[in-house]
Enzyme design. Structure first.
Site, PDB file in Angstrom:
ATOM      1  N   TRP A 153       0.722  -1.194   0.190  1.00  0.00           N
ATOM      2  CA  TRP A 153      -0.252   0.190  -0.058  1.00  0.00           C
ATOM      3  C   TRP A 153       1.060   1.183   0.003  1.00  0.00           C
ATOM      4  O   TRP A 153       1.531   1.524   0.858  1.00  0.00           O
ATOM      5  CB  TRP A 153      -0.795   0.067   1.181  1.00  0.00           C
ATOM      6  N   HIS A 155     -27.705  26.549  11.182  1.00  0.00           N
ATOM      7  CA  HIS A 155     -26.672  27.409  11.483  1.00  0.00           C
ATOM      8  C   HIS A 155     -25.695  27.654  10.045  1.00  0.00           C
ATOM      9  O   HIS A 155     -24.387  27.824  10.503  1.00  0.00           O
ATOM     10  CB  HIS A 155     -25.617  27.057  12.721  1.00  0.00           C
ATOM     11  N   GLU A 164     -17.159   5.588   1.903  1.00  0.00           N
ATOM     12  CA  GLU A 164     -15.913   4.606   2.060  1.00  0.00           C
ATOM     13  C   GLU A 164     -16.207   3.628   1.055  1.00  0.00           C
ATOM     14  O   GLU A 164     -15.208   3.204   0.164  1.00  0.00           O
ATOM     15  CB  GLU A 164     -15.421   4.042   3.290  1.00  0.00           C
TER      16      GLU A 164
HETATM   17  C1  AGP Z   1     -14.374   1.455   8.900  1.00  0.00           C
HETATM   18  O1  AGP Z   1     -15.415   1.123   8.110  1.00  0.00           O
HETATM   19  C2  AGP Z   1     -12.982   1.889   8.418  1.00  0.00           C
HETATM   20  N1  AGP Z   1     -12.486   0.809   7.747  1.00  0.00           N
HETATM   21  C3  AGP Z   1     -12.287   2.412   9.639  1.00  0.00           C
HETATM   22  O2  AGP Z   1     -12.698   3.755   9.868  1.00  0.00           O
HETATM   23  C4  AGP Z   1     -11.827   1.957  10.730  1.00  0.00           C
HETATM   24  O3  AGP Z   1     -12.852   1.806  11.580  1.00  0.00           O
HETATM   25  C5  AGP Z   1     -10.584   2.691  11.532  1.00  0.00           C
HETATM   26  O4  AGP Z   1      -9.380   2.589  10.588  1.00  0.00           O
HETATM   27  C6  AGP Z   1     -10.180   2.001  12.840  1.00  0.00           C
HETATM   28  O5  AGP Z   1      -9.885   0.751  12.673  1.00  0.00           O
HETATM   29  P1  AGP Z   1      -9.578  -0.040  13.942  1.00  0.00           P
HETATM   30  O6  AGP Z   1     -10.885  -0.414  14.501  1.00  0.00           O
HETATM   31  O7  AGP Z   1      -9.071  -1.469  13.613  1.00  0.00           O
HETATM   32  O8  AGP Z   1      -8.676   0.387  14.923  1.00  0.00           O
END
Ligand code: AGP
Length: 611
Positions: free
Chosen positions: A77, A506, A490
């Site tokens: 990534w 507001h 997302e």
């Molecule tokens: C949620 O659909 C996301 N993929 C993302 O916001 C996720 O909740 C966030 O990255 C936190 O991840 P975690 O719960 O593994 O810490």
């Protein structure tokens, strides 16, 4: 984020690496590669390709084209350098004798790179990882372990590493600092991986590497050392879930499978924690005096886990009458929070590896607070560094968009609130038992909601081509809207915003015009009339209103809204646990209509292990 898999054994390694990488695809990536030691000519054979793993698998004819029994694989990534063949991992040193896969970020890579360039080392990629391969090579004088440890003394940042050297073909080196890495123990073979899903087909016996540890894997065993290179005895855990839990099992998408699994996941989370009509929390190391003395709670998390915290704030404050502050982990870690020994910090994370959340946890610990974490992945870093862990027991969650983890986190937080309220004497007996009773009915009620998914699919087909959608609600419904909006954004890439209904006037109401889709959340009975006034406000400015409400308010809502989704009645604090299923399904069906890659949305990663 990046996925690592490594293998040393007697079988052909390449198909094992490709299979492991396929199981890590859900983490999010944009290129993939493998390096295999070839016994035929004593070289490292490296193949890499930008794009889907399938491109690499086709290039290697499913693994048949590379022969060898030791190797490392990676899904990347991109952080440093665009996604490209050359920036993909493994990164190889200039001699071609050392190959490295890396998850994390090397913060001082620029400085090290210019040092190596001055020493005449040519670089081919833009990655920070190539610095590791070149630096190990620079220090290499025939002892790969010595070269790796010298490199580790110089690199700064976060890293999980898999390293092979053509001159030491009976060893695979693994290193971990601030990025997850597990070791897998097989028969005549051993593994390393970013997470259990990559290797569970081969072994259930795993150990979790700690920060600063280095492991040497051979065919016959794994030796582990701490940062001082003193031997470390690792505790070996047996993974207790089945491989089908991490497979689609006939569903088109993991996300849909996981939405549908929520009732069972909730049963697993809730049932064992209610005994003789009382909340029972396993291995709960917070004593009653401490619980009575808590004067403030911080809930710290990212993304959907943060949204669970938003619901938790309303529920916990009502139950405990203690101030609860919800903080994004990425903000908390730099905000110089005011914590005392009576402040409890609740950390929420599905993966247990989110770097911002982990850093916030460490900051809270440094400032003297107790840490209670709500985590899904057993043995993850956040779980291991907390004073108390409550697992969600949702099973492996593969889709990037979280669903069952969100629901089970909420259930655990509610149970915790009830447990604390009982100890502190802030909830009347009758109310406590009524809520517990409702909690036990929650899985069946959720099944009812999921059974009416066709109506959501129909509404998705009506609204899927809107470019901007508002979620409005008050209090618990506002917190619910935040999660609904994130789910939609997302996976469907539609711009959406969650607004506290009362705040619309507001400023934001200026954006409402003929045909704007507003998803109005009005499940919370105490504020239903207020919710209705906001629906009328946006309707009279031309909005199309899709409403979500509870059975008792359905008829009233239907008089004004264009479409209504209804959840069964339950006690206030559990309303978001039912409402969320409709919003997850709506996001899912909209993304399906728009032809989006639902399980692997663009630019996103399942477990965010960089800052
Ligand atoms: C949620 O659909 C996301 N993929 C993302 O916001 C996720 O909740 C966030 O990255 C936190 O991840 P975690 O719960 O593994 O810490």
């Amino acid at each position: 984020m990046c996925g690592i898999v490594g293998f040393i054994g007697r079988e052909q390694v390449c198909p094992i690496l490709l299979d492991g990488l396929a199981r890590l695809e859900y983490r999010g990536y944009d290129s993939a590669g493998v390096a295999v030691y070839s016994e035929e000519d004593g070289t490292l054979q490296v193949r890499k390709a930008k794009g889907r793993l399938q491109v690499l698998a086709d290039m290697l004819e499913g693994g048949a084209l590379l022969h060898g029994t030791v190797g490392i694989g990676h899904t990347r990534w991109a952080t440093h350098g665009a996604p490209s063949d050359v920036n993909s991992h493994p990164q190889v040193s200039r001699s071609g004798r050392i190959a490295v896969v890396h998850n994390g970020i090397i913060e001082n890579y620029a400085e090290l790179k210019s040092f190596l360039i001055d020493m005449g080392v040519p670089f081919v990629s833009e990655t920070d990882t190539e610095v590791i391969a070149q630096l190990v090579d620079y220090f290499y004088e025939g002892d790969i372990l010595e070269a790796v440890t010298r490199c580790l003394h110089r690199i700064e940042g976060a890293y999980a590493l898999g390293i092979i050297c053509a001159d030491a073909p009976d060893e695979l080196i693994a290193v971990r600092k601030d990025s997850p890495l597990i070791l897998g123990y097989g028969e005549g073979c051993n593994f390393l991986a970013s997470d259990v899903t990559a290797i569970i087909r081969h072994t259930r016996k795993v150990s979790y590497m700690e920060d600063g540890e280095l492991a040497i894997l051979t065919r016959d065993g794994i030796r582990c050392y701490n940062h001082l290179m003193q031997p470390v005895e690792k505790e070996i855990f047996t993974v207790d879930w089945e491989i089908d839990a991490a497979e689609k099992g006939g569903y088109e998408h993991f996300m849909f499978k996981e939405i549908m699994e929520q009732p069972d996941a909730l049963r697993r989370t809730i049932s064992p924690r209610i005994r003789d009509n009382e909340v029972w929390l396993e291995d709960f190391a917070l004593d009653e005096d401490y619980i009575r003395g808590i004067d403030r709670i911080f809930i710290v998390a990212c993304g959907s886990s943060y949204h669970v915290g938003m619901v938790g704030k309303y529920n916990l404050e009502r139950l405990l009458r203690v101030p609860v502050e919800v903080s994004l982990a990425s903000e908390f870690r730099y905000m110089d929070p005011i914590l005392t020994p009576h402040t409890l910090v609740i950390v929420i994370s599905q993966s247990g590896e989110t770097l911002d959340t982990m850093a916030a946890l460490r900051e809270a610990r440094r400032l003297g607070a107790k840490i209670l974490s709500i985590v899904n992945v057993v043995g993850s870093s956040i779980a291991r560094e907390s004073d108390v862990v409550l697992y969600t027991w949702a099973g492996p969650e593969i889709a990037v968009a979280t669903t069952k983890a969100y629901s089970t986190q909420m259930a655990v937080l509610n149970l915790l609130g009830l447990y604390f309220a009982r100890v502190r004497g802030t909830v009347e007996e009758a109310r406590y038992h009524a809520i517990l009773e409702e909690m036990q009915k929650l899985p069946a009620r959720l099944e009812e909601v999921l059974a009416s998914r066709d109506s959501v699919q129909y509404l998705a087909s009506r609204y899927f081509n809107h470019d901007s959608i508002f979620f409005i609600g008050r209090n618990l419904d506002y917190a619910l809207g935040m999660e609904g909006s994130l789910k939609l954004k997302e996976i469907s890439y539609i711009h959406s915003e969650a607004y506290a209904s009362g705040e619309l006037k507001h400023g934001t109401i200026s954006l409402i015009e003929e045909g704007t889709l507003v998803i109005a959340l009005g499940t919370y009975g105490k504020l239903f009339d207020k919710a209705m006034s906001n629906v009328v406000e946006v309707k009279s400015r031309g909005a199309d209103v899709l409403a979500l409400t509870s059975k008792s308010h359905e008829a009233a809502m239907a008089k004004t809204a264009d479409a209504v989704l209804t959840i069964p009645d339950t006690c206030d604090m559990l309303l978001p646990s039912l409402g969320i299923a409709y919003l997850q399904l709506f996001a899912y069906y909209v993304a399906l209509m728009r032809g989006c890659d639902i399980d692997k949305p663009r630019n996103l990663a399942k477990s965010v292990t960089v800052e």
